[in-house]
Design an enzyme around this catalytic site. Structure first.
Site, short mmCIF file in Angstrom:
data_model
loop_
_atom_site.label_atom_id
_atom_site.label_comp_id
_atom_site.label_asym_id
_atom_site.label_seq_id
_atom_site.Cartn_x
_atom_site.Cartn_y
_atom_site.Cartn_z
N SER A 71 0.82 -1.21 0.00
CA SER A 71 0.00 0.00 0.00
C SER A 71 0.85 1.26 0.00
O SER A 71 1.98 1.27 0.47
CB SER A 71 -0.91 0.04 1.23
OG SER A 71 -1.68 -1.12 1.31
N1 SAH Z 1 -0.39 -4.83 4.05
C1 SAH Z 1 0.31 -5.31 2.88
C2 SAH Z 1 -0.51 -5.10 1.65
C3 SAH Z 1 -0.84 -6.37 1.12
S1 SAH Z 1 -1.90 -6.49 -0.28
C4 SAH Z 1 1.65 -4.67 2.75
O1 SAH Z 1 1.95 -3.75 3.53
O2 SAH Z 1 2.43 -5.10 1.91
C5 SAH Z 1 -3.12 -7.54 0.43
C6 SAH Z 1 -2.64 -8.84 1.00
O3 SAH Z 1 -3.79 -9.52 1.50
C7 SAH Z 1 -2.00 -9.77 -0.04
O4 SAH Z 1 -0.77 -10.22 0.44
C8 SAH Z 1 -3.01 -10.90 -0.16
O5 SAH Z 1 -2.43 -12.15 -0.45
C9 SAH Z 1 -3.65 -10.89 1.22
N2 SAH Z 1 -4.96 -11.54 1.30
C10 SAH Z 1 -5.99 -11.47 0.41
N3 SAH Z 1 -7.01 -12.21 0.84
C11 SAH Z 1 -6.63 -12.77 2.02
C12 SAH Z 1 -7.26 -13.65 2.96
N4 SAH Z 1 -8.48 -14.11 2.78
N5 SAH Z 1 -6.57 -14.02 4.06
C13 SAH Z 1 -5.30 -13.56 4.27
N6 SAH Z 1 -4.66 -12.73 3.43
C14 SAH Z 1 -5.32 -12.34 2.32
#
Ligand code: SAH
Length: 222
Positions: A71
């Site tokens: 993000s």
């Molecule tokens: N906070 C992260 C942003 C990640 S993008 C950062 O700072 O890099 C969103 C993340 O959520 C991805 O890694 C994706 O794999 C995860 N995600 C999506 N659906 C999910 C679920 N049901 N359970 C756990 N993680 C999930």
């Protein structure tokens, strides 16, 4: 948390660009000093592939592989600030570890972070980086975060970094009395939403429009 890794693989521009990022966050309305300090200290370039490291201190979202994104710093700061709201937090659940950058920020402003990620290789990389910078108050789970992490609940706060169409019921159930959840909600149009629990009531406030990757179902190992 180790701060001496700043210069690793990023060259001389880092100091100036980091300061500029903090000024920008302040201009955009981020006022929580704990959050700003955590962002100042955290080497965001270590959470990215080397080819993207030079862009780490721009206020933009960046790819981390597996169709996922780290993000924008403003969003990380805003979500953390909203989560902290009334004061200090002990147990915090994070859904969507991704690169681990948001986890690192969170871990510096709350006591304990329980973080869940569905894509195993992302989780492993995040773990390794957080270990390298000596962030220790985090525990990791490879699972579908739609179900939260019941074993350690209820949580004082829950932060979700991928967007469901509706707030998952299981997550509401793991929010402590008086607790706060910050979560992007919606399919085509998404709003960053603050949910606060008062007894059995959940009060929702739409904060601002956002764009997150979707919260998907199931955990995968590759
Ligand atoms: N906070 C992260 C942003 C990640 S993008 C950062 O700072 O890099 C969103 C993340 O959520 C991805 O890694 C994706 O794999 C995860 N995600 C999506 N659906 C999910 C679920 N049901 N359970 C756990 N993680 C999930």
């Amino acid at each position: 948390m180790r701060e001496d890794l700043w210069k690793t693989g990023i060259g001389m521009t880092s100091q100036r660009t980091r300061e500029r990022l903090l000024e920008r966050l302040f201009e955009e309305g981020i006022r929580n000093l704990h959050v700003l300090e955590a962002i100042r200290r955290t080497p965001r370039h270590l959470f990215l592939d080397e080819a993207l490291a030079h862009r780490a201190y721009e206020d933009t979202a960046l790819p981390i592989g597996h169709n996922q994104t780290l993000s924008q710093p403003y969003i990380v700061a805003r979500m953390t600030e909203l989560l902290l709201g009334g004061g200090p937090l002990d147990k915090v659940l994070e859904v969507g570890t991704g690169s681990g950058y948001q986890t690192a920020i969170l871990a510096q402003v709350v006591e304990r972070v329980f973080t869940v990620e569905r894509i195993m290789p992302l989780q492993e990389r995040a773990k390794a980086v957080l270990k390298e910078i000596d962030v220790r108050n985090v525990v990791y789970r490879h699972a579908d975060g739609n179900w939260g992490w019941p074993q350690y609940g209820p949580y004082d706060a829950i932060l979700v970094t991928a967007a469901p169409a509706e707030v998952p019921t299981e997550l509401l159930g793991q929010l402590a009395e008086g607790g706060r959840m910050v979560i992007p909600v919606g399919e085509h149009e998404q709003f960053l939403t603050l949910v606060t629990r008062e007894g059995d009531q959940f009060i929702r406030r739409q904060v601002e429009p956002v764009r997150f990757v979707p919260l998907l179902a199931g955990a995968i190992s590759f």
